[in-house]
Design an enzyme around this catalytic site. Structure first.
Site, PDB file in Angstrom:
ATOM      1  N   CYS A 101      -6.458   0.937   3.576  1.00 44.42           N
ATOM      2  CA  CYS A 101      -7.373   2.071   3.647  1.00 44.42           C
ATOM      3  C   CYS A 101      -7.364   2.905   2.375  1.00 44.42           C
ATOM      4  O   CYS A 101      -8.355   3.581   2.061  1.00 44.42           O
ATOM      5  CB  CYS A 101      -6.996   2.947   4.834  1.00 44.42           C
ATOM      6  SG  CYS A 101      -7.199   2.135   6.412  1.00 44.42           S
ATOM      7  N   ASN A 125     -12.098  -3.244   2.014  1.00 43.74           N
ATOM      8  CA  ASN A 125     -10.939  -3.468   2.897  1.00 43.74           C
ATOM      9  C   ASN A 125     -11.449  -3.753   4.301  1.00 43.74           C
ATOM     10  O   ASN A 125     -12.036  -4.797   4.538  1.00 43.74           O
ATOM     11  CB  ASN A 125      -9.997  -2.255   2.843  1.00 43.74           C
ATOM     12  CG  ASN A 125      -8.825  -2.391   3.790  1.00 43.74           C
ATOM     13  OD1 ASN A 125      -8.228  -3.452   3.865  1.00 43.74           O
ATOM     14  ND2 ASN A 125      -8.493  -1.357   4.532  1.00 43.74           N
ATOM     15  N   GLU A 126     -11.258  -2.823   5.208  1.00 50.06           N
ATOM     16  CA  GLU A 126     -11.710  -3.064   6.585  1.00 50.06           C
ATOM     17  C   GLU A 126     -13.112  -2.493   6.752  1.00 50.06           C
ATOM     18  O   GLU A 126     -13.294  -1.462   7.386  1.00 50.06           O
ATOM     19  CB  GLU A 126     -10.735  -2.412   7.569  1.00 50.06           C
ATOM     20  CG  GLU A 126      -9.404  -3.119   7.621  1.00 50.06           C
ATOM     21  CD  GLU A 126      -8.431  -2.506   8.608  1.00 50.06           C
ATOM     22  OE1 GLU A 126      -8.656  -1.363   9.044  1.00 50.06           O
ATOM     23  OE2 GLU A 126      -7.433  -3.167   8.923  1.00 50.06           O
ATOM     24  N   GLU A 153       0.877  -1.157   0.000  1.00 49.69           N
ATOM     25  CA  GLU A 153       0.000   0.000   0.000  1.00 49.69           C
ATOM     26  C   GLU A 153       0.920   1.213   0.000  1.00 49.69           C
ATOM     27  O   GLU A 153       2.014   1.162   0.589  1.00 49.69           O
ATOM     28  CB  GLU A 153      -0.856  -0.014   1.270  1.00 49.69           C
ATOM     29  CG  GLU A 153      -1.631   1.271   1.480  1.00 49.69           C
ATOM     30  CD  GLU A 153      -2.698   1.151   2.578  1.00 49.69           C
ATOM     31  OE1 GLU A 153      -2.507   0.361   3.513  1.00 49.69           O
ATOM     32  OE2 GLU A 153      -3.709   1.855   2.476  1.00 49.69           O
TER      33      GLU A 153
HETATM   34  O1  AHR Z   1      -1.436  -1.333   6.952  1.00 53.02           O
HETATM   35  C1  AHR Z   1      -1.871  -0.082   7.377  1.00 53.02           C
HETATM   36  C2  AHR Z   1      -3.381  -0.003   7.479  1.00 53.02           C
HETATM   37  O2  AHR Z   1      -3.832  -0.843   8.478  1.00 53.02           O
HETATM   38  C3  AHR Z   1      -4.159  -0.440   6.284  1.00 53.02           C
HETATM   39  O3  AHR Z   1      -4.291   0.540   5.344  1.00 53.02           O
HETATM   40  C4  AHR Z   1      -5.485  -0.801   6.840  1.00 53.02           C
HETATM   41  O4  AHR Z   1      -6.136  -1.804   6.117  1.00 53.02           O
HETATM   42  C5  AHR Z   1      -5.184  -1.181   8.262  1.00 53.02           C
HETATM   43  O5  AHR Z   1      -5.971  -0.484   9.149  1.00 53.02           O
END
Ligand code: AHR
Length: 660
Positions: free
Chosen positions: A242, A376-377, A47
């Site tokens: 994120c 994602n989350e 990321e």
């Molecule tokens: O890895 C950092 C962040 O951690 C990611 O973007 C997210 O998915 C998680 O909260």
């Protein structure tokens, strides 16, 4: 009294001796290979956090090359003389450019300097390709001087390399020149001067090392890509995290903006510029130069299955508490179409719209995408509501693509307990779990997957790392606990199909989140202890799980009475070898006897090697100055028999390799 004391201490010594001699006996069923270890089992997740992509893996050395940083089109540039930012440039999605005018006096100069990302890293004798789109708007032959300079230099001349570009057209054209650096400088500056009196327009000012990963133009930093290759990951998740969701929907990762000619990929705000006020980077944007094409290509080149993740129409739920921040389910069509189009971009025939673009970008062959993640989350009932129409559409168009859903941001708890059955109900193929947790969590999770539902979706441990309590940075002990935890992944290979540590990269001057797998500055990089733990798992991945238990038939999971031992074993059918991983998290050396069961009467196992990973200093890690301070040590394993007896040193990860 004296005699009593002596007797007591003799008894204590005897007791200690007998306690320390207590052998931890285990058995491995070597004759019966169990569940297949998926080739995707140990992967990586990138990321663009910590300047992982722009300023990191993406080898572009110029920051704000297209003059599109929104708050200040010249952010990252120091300018002098007479110039102006214009907005009717040749690239519709990046319309700004700079007009350089004669300053009006022969002793004055118009010029601009770029310090790159925390400086521009140059290596002596290395070649750098400078390129610029330029024109002379009023005609004539314009001249640009290009220099590498060292602002801190005490030498008479600051420049260490110079080249001139002659701009010979009123029409926009790309000009290129290769400069060789005569110095090594981690913090050089790129300077461009207008030379002569003819006005010159400049756009997309770019500088790359010629020697990128595989020599690609618009390429990747070689040492960082090599560190990924060296890991031999089986899976590659991208682009977030994120970042997929965006702080708001406008800033979510839009994959369609990340493909096609690089000059016309629009800039996106990087959400990590402002997520943490205590680590604020107002100049952190995503150029999308490392976009979906480059990602698929890199996945192929490092031998990893790509796992792209796309927005499900929910903006980051941590940062948006009201429903109006998200796309209503009835309006998801364009998001669903994005997912279908991405699959077409990866796999479609060259006659399809997106397959054609892939071919034009240089890869007519499909990338053979097999997985896609949606969301994602995410959490709450809105997530399954959003996911459901994606699953229906993807299944209909691409029944073979495996879909990864999410269990939310937590490793357990209400949201997690709600989402797992929901993922099962919707028929997701895999469920992504995230856990950034402290030591005690990792110590307690050695049996995490032992009792998971075997009839549900498979597990993707998509983001995890041990975040030391009060020690939220890279250090050996954290990596040791990750190694211990990974035994439950390996043991349960029938349901755990993927696992990726996170985050992947961090620039030492630009990080927002740690620990991270690989650290770098402008010239150097280092693999953390966690990298080496991951590597031991990929190096000794095997093809099938083997049943390893103590003599009572219990898994060795660091449970009470197991003396801080975690263990698992696999068989490698290609090499006909057995690998045994034992992690001793305790403070004492542990004698271990491993009985190999199922061997024929005269059959034995022969020792090949023993690999030990240990650091006397549990708080230490590798550093940029000492990148190989803590690396695994391999020695020959002298053994031929049916029961291996070893002593596992305290706080040590051991791998034993045996030949059948
Ligand atoms: O890895 C950092 C962040 O951690 C990611 O973007 C997210 O998915 C998680 O909260």
């Amino acid at each position: 009294m004296k005699v009593q004391k002596i007797l007591l201490s003799v008894m204590a010594i005897a007791l200690a001796a007998s306690m320390s001699a207590q052998v931890n006996e285990m058995k491995v069923k070597v004759s019966k290979p169990g569940a297949e270890i998926q080739p995707t089992m140990y992967g990586i997740f990138i990321e663009d956090i910590n300047f992982a992509a722009d300023g990191g893996l993406y080898a572009e050395l110029v920051k704000n090359r297209s003059f599109e940083f929104p708050n200040n089109r010249l952010q990252g540039w120091t300018v002098g003389g007479k110039l102006e930012v214009m907005n009717d440039g040749p690239f519709e999605r990046n319309p700004h450019y700079v007009r350089l005018y004669y300053p009006g006096h022969p002793h004055k100069h118009t010029g601009m300097e770029n310090d790159g990302f925390f400086g521009i890293g140059l290596k002596k004798g290395e070649q750098y390709r400078f390129s610029v789109w330029a024109r002379t708007p009023q005609g004539g032959e314009g001249r640009l001087g290009v220099e590498f300079i060292d602002k801190a230099s005490m030498a008479e001349v600051q420049a260490s390399a110079y080249a001139q570009i002659v701009v010979d057209s009123k029409e926009w054209k790309k000009y290129e020149v290769v400069l060789t650096s005569t110095v090594t400088d981690p913090k050089a500056t790129l300077r461009i001067f207008l030379e002569g009196a003819v006005t010159v327009d400049v756009e997309h000012v770019s500088l790359f090392p010629v020697d990128t990963w595989k020599g690609h133009k618009n390429g990747l930093r070689k040492d960082l890509a090599q560190a990924l290759y060296d890991l031999e990951p089986g899976l590659f998740r991208f682009p977030g995290g994120c970042i997929v969701e965006g702080t708001d929907l406008d800033t979510r990762y839009n994959w369609k903006n990340s493909v096609g000619p690089v000059e016309n990929r629009p800039l996106n705000e990087n959400r990590w510029q402002h997520t943490f006020k205590h680590r604020y980077y107002p100049d952190y944007f995503q150029s999308y130069g490392l976009g979906f094409y480059e990602y698929f290509l890199l996945s192929e080149e490092i031998g990893a299955e790509p796992l792209p993740v796309l927005s499900c129409g929910l903006a980051c739920q941590f940062q948006n508490e009201t429903q109006d921040a998200h796309v209503p389910v009835c309006d998801l069509d364009s998001y669903i179409q994005d997912a279908l189009d991405l699959i077409e971009f990866a796999n479609g025939d060259v006659n399809t719209e997106w397959g054609k673009l892939r071919a034009e970008m240089g890869h007519p062959e499909p990338f053979n995408l097999k997985f896609i993640g949606i969301g994602n989350e995410q959490w709450g009932p809105e997530y399954p509501e959003h996911l459901e129409p994606f699953i229906a559409a993807i299944r209909k168009a691409y029944p073979d693509i495996k879909i990864v859903g999410s269990s939310g941001p937590n490793s357990e708890g209400d949201q997690f307990d709600f989402l797992w059955p929901e993922m099962k109900r919707l028929g997701a193929d895999l469920v992504d779990e995230h856990f950034y947790r402290p030591e005690k969590w990792f110590l307690a999770q050695g049996a995490r997957y032992d009792n998971y539902d075997r009839k549900g979706p498979k597990v993707f441990a998509g983001e995890y790392a041990c975040h030391g309590d009060g020690k939220k940075w890279n250090h050996f002990e954290a990596s040791l606990l990750e190694a211990a935890f990974m035994t439950t992944i390996e043991r349960n290979a029938d349901i755990v199909h993927m696992a990726t540590y996170a985050p992947l990269f961090a620039h030492i001057e630009g990080w927002q989140w740690r620990p991270d797998l690989i650290w770098f500055d402008n010239l150097r990089s280092m693999k953390s202890c966690s990298w080496y733990v991951q590597r031991l798992y990929t190096q000794y991945q095997g093809t099938n799980a083997l049943k390893l238990t103590n003599m009572e038939g219990q898994n060795v999971t660091g449970a009470e009475g197991q003396n801080g031992l975690f263990a698992s074993s696999v068989y490698d059918a290609d090499k006909n070898q057995v690998y045994i991983k034992i992690i001793n998290v305790s403070d004492t050396a542990q004698p271990v006897k491993i009985n190999f069961e199922g061997l024929k009467k005269k059959e034995t196992l022969k020792g090949v090697e023993a690999v030990s990973y240990h650091s006397d200093d549990l708080d230490a890690d590798n550093t940029l100055d000492e990148p190989e301070k803590i690396v695994p040590q391999t020695s020959a394993l002298d053994f031929d028999g049916k029961a291996l007896e070893v002593t596992v040193a305290p706080k040590t990860f051991m791998v034993y390799v045996l030949q059948k």
